[in-house]
Design an enzyme around this catalytic site. Structure first.
Site, mmCIF file in Angstrom:
data_model
loop_
_atom_site.group_PDB
_atom_site.id
_atom_site.type_symbol
_atom_site.label_atom_id
_atom_site.label_comp_id
_atom_site.label_asym_id
_atom_site.label_seq_id
_atom_site.Cartn_x
_atom_site.Cartn_y
_atom_site.Cartn_z
ATOM 1 N N CYS A 9 0.850 -1.329 -0.105
ATOM 2 C CA CYS A 9 0.072 0.211 0.015
ATOM 3 C C CYS A 9 0.932 1.174 -0.171
ATOM 4 O O CYS A 9 1.834 1.405 0.917
ATOM 5 C CB CYS A 9 -1.018 0.070 1.198
ATOM 6 S SG CYS A 9 -1.833 1.588 1.410
ATOM 7 N N CYS A 55 0.526 3.277 2.996
ATOM 8 C CA CYS A 55 0.959 2.842 4.265
ATOM 9 C C CYS A 55 2.693 2.907 4.295
ATOM 10 O O CYS A 55 3.476 3.259 5.293
ATOM 11 C CB CYS A 55 0.803 1.382 4.448
ATOM 12 S SG CYS A 55 -0.996 1.155 5.232
ATOM 13 N N ASP A 72 -0.233 16.184 -2.887
ATOM 14 C CA ASP A 72 -0.302 15.121 -3.573
ATOM 15 C C ASP A 72 0.698 15.216 -4.845
ATOM 16 O O ASP A 72 1.157 16.240 -5.485
ATOM 17 C CB ASP A 72 -1.653 15.318 -4.223
ATOM 18 C CG ASP A 72 -2.583 14.103 -5.212
ATOM 19 O OD1 ASP A 72 -3.227 13.505 -4.818
ATOM 20 O OD2 ASP A 72 -1.798 13.840 -6.301
ATOM 21 N N HIS A 127 -5.071 1.480 8.023
ATOM 22 C CA HIS A 127 -5.230 1.268 6.756
ATOM 23 C C HIS A 127 -6.645 0.557 6.765
ATOM 24 O O HIS A 127 -6.953 -0.333 7.335
ATOM 25 C CB HIS A 127 -4.309 0.015 6.191
ATOM 26 C CG HIS A 127 -4.468 -0.487 4.908
ATOM 27 N ND1 HIS A 127 -3.960 0.132 3.651
ATOM 28 C CD2 HIS A 127 -5.791 -1.363 4.488
ATOM 29 C CE1 HIS A 127 -4.431 -0.465 2.678
ATOM 30 N NE2 HIS A 127 -5.252 -1.197 3.058
ATOM 31 N N ASN A 166 -12.921 9.761 -2.935
ATOM 32 C CA ASN A 166 -13.230 8.801 -3.981
ATOM 33 C C ASN A 166 -13.329 7.409 -3.561
ATOM 34 O O ASN A 166 -12.617 6.774 -2.576
ATOM 35 C CB ASN A 166 -11.961 8.546 -5.070
ATOM 36 C CG ASN A 166 -11.765 9.967 -5.860
ATOM 37 O OD1 ASN A 166 -13.106 10.541 -6.138
ATOM 38 N ND2 ASN A 166 -10.653 10.450 -6.294
ATOM 39 N N GLY A 225 -13.395 6.091 -9.134
ATOM 40 C CA GLY A 225 -11.960 6.486 -9.304
ATOM 41 C C GLY A 225 -10.901 6.465 -8.470
ATOM 42 O O GLY A 225 -9.817 6.959 -8.449
ATOM 43 N N HIS A 278 -8.598 7.970 1.970
ATOM 44 C CA HIS A 278 -7.902 9.343 2.149
ATOM 45 C C HIS A 278 -8.672 10.286 1.577
ATOM 46 O O HIS A 278 -9.754 10.313 0.664
ATOM 47 C CB HIS A 278 -6.404 9.583 1.138
ATOM 48 C CG HIS A 278 -6.764 9.004 -0.225
ATOM 49 N ND1 HIS A 278 -6.745 7.649 -0.594
ATOM 50 C CD2 HIS A 278 -6.962 9.504 -1.266
ATOM 51 C CE1 HIS A 278 -7.214 7.688 -1.774
ATOM 52 N NE2 HIS A 278 -7.159 8.906 -2.391
ATOM 53 N N HIS A 298 -9.163 13.974 -0.307
ATOM 54 C CA HIS A 298 -8.380 15.193 -1.164
ATOM 55 C C HIS A 298 -8.924 16.445 -0.499
ATOM 56 O O HIS A 298 -10.131 16.662 -0.452
ATOM 57 C CB HIS A 298 -8.906 14.804 -2.251
ATOM 58 C CG HIS A 298 -8.376 13.543 -3.184
ATOM 59 N ND1 HIS A 298 -7.311 13.616 -3.853
ATOM 60 C CD2 HIS A 298 -9.028 12.547 -3.173
ATOM 61 C CE1 HIS A 298 -7.072 12.185 -4.363
ATOM 62 N NE2 HIS A 298 -8.183 11.546 -4.000
HETATM 63 P P1 AMP Z 1 -7.534 8.324 -5.546
HETATM 64 O O1 AMP Z 1 -7.316 8.191 -6.811
HETATM 65 O O2 AMP Z 1 -8.733 9.141 -4.750
HETATM 66 O O3 AMP Z 1 -7.248 7.006 -4.949
HETATM 67 O O4 AMP Z 1 -6.406 9.236 -5.207
HETATM 68 C C1 AMP Z 1 -5.036 8.620 -5.041
HETATM 69 C C2 AMP Z 1 -4.063 9.968 -4.992
HETATM 70 O O5 AMP Z 1 -2.940 9.753 -4.636
HETATM 71 C C3 AMP Z 1 -3.900 10.678 -6.433
HETATM 72 O O6 AMP Z 1 -4.313 11.895 -6.361
HETATM 73 C C4 AMP Z 1 -2.386 10.453 -6.592
HETATM 74 O O7 AMP Z 1 -2.082 11.616 -7.431
HETATM 75 C C5 AMP Z 1 -1.839 10.456 -5.279
HETATM 76 N N1 AMP Z 1 -0.754 9.839 -5.065
HETATM 77 C C6 AMP Z 1 -0.542 8.621 -5.657
HETATM 78 N N2 AMP Z 1 0.923 8.348 -5.067
HETATM 79 C C7 AMP Z 1 1.503 9.174 -4.351
HETATM 80 C C8 AMP Z 1 2.685 9.444 -3.768
HETATM 81 N N3 AMP Z 1 3.754 8.627 -3.598
HETATM 82 N N4 AMP Z 1 2.695 10.640 -3.218
HETATM 83 C C9 AMP Z 1 1.807 11.648 -3.157
HETATM 84 N N5 AMP Z 1 0.664 11.463 -3.530
HETATM 85 C C10 AMP Z 1 0.400 10.382 -4.276
#
Ligand code: AMP
Length: 111
Positions: A4, A7, A30, A46, A86, A92, A99, A101
């Site tokens: 993950c 995590c 992000d 988690h 999401n 999506g 998490h 946003h």
């Molecule tokens: P979701 O599509 O709602 O699951 O959002 C996942 C978010 O995590 C996306 O906006 C990605 O850009 C962000 N993301 C993925 N990997 C990382 C990372 N290593 N550091 C920061 N953000 C990340």
């Protein structure tokens, strides 16, 4: 949780730009911002979905929703922001660790 990405970020295995951290949650920037300012508030426990809620997780989310407005000024979100969670395939969700946003830093359109 193995494999993950969040995590791993929480555990320090993957670097991130941490804006805030306490025992329950972290707020990071992000990596692929969808607004001028885009952060993620991530509970440290988690679980992927709101449907997996129990009392402890509800308490964790409550702490997130208390912390977000408290941090808004520090994050540059004092003029307002959008919250998105999401959920699942149609929502999506790409990272299966719940998490929140936080989007802002500009006037958001498209809703
Ligand atoms: P979701 O599509 O709602 O699951 O959002 C996942 C978010 O995590 C996306 O906006 C990605 O850009 C962000 N993301 C993925 N990997 C990382 C990372 N290593 N550091 C920061 N953000 C990340």
């Amino acid at each position: 949780m193995e494999n993950c990405v969040f995590c791993k970020i929480i555990g320090g295995e993957i670097p991130s730009e941490r804006m805030y951290e306490d025992d329950d949650l972290i707020v990071i920037r992000d990596i692929e911002p969808k607004a001028k300012l885009h952060y993620l508030c991530i509970p440290k426990e988690h679980f992927a979905l709101l449907s997996e809620m129990d009392e402890r997780r509800a308490e964790l989310l409550k702490r997130c929703f208390e912390k977000i407005p408290a941090l808004a000024g520090k994050l540059g979100l004092e003029d307002g922001y959008r919250i998105i969670i999401n959920q699942g395939e149609n929502g999506g969700q790409s990272v299966h660790h719940l998490h929140i946003h936080l989007l802002g830093g500009e006037k958001l359109t498209g809703f």
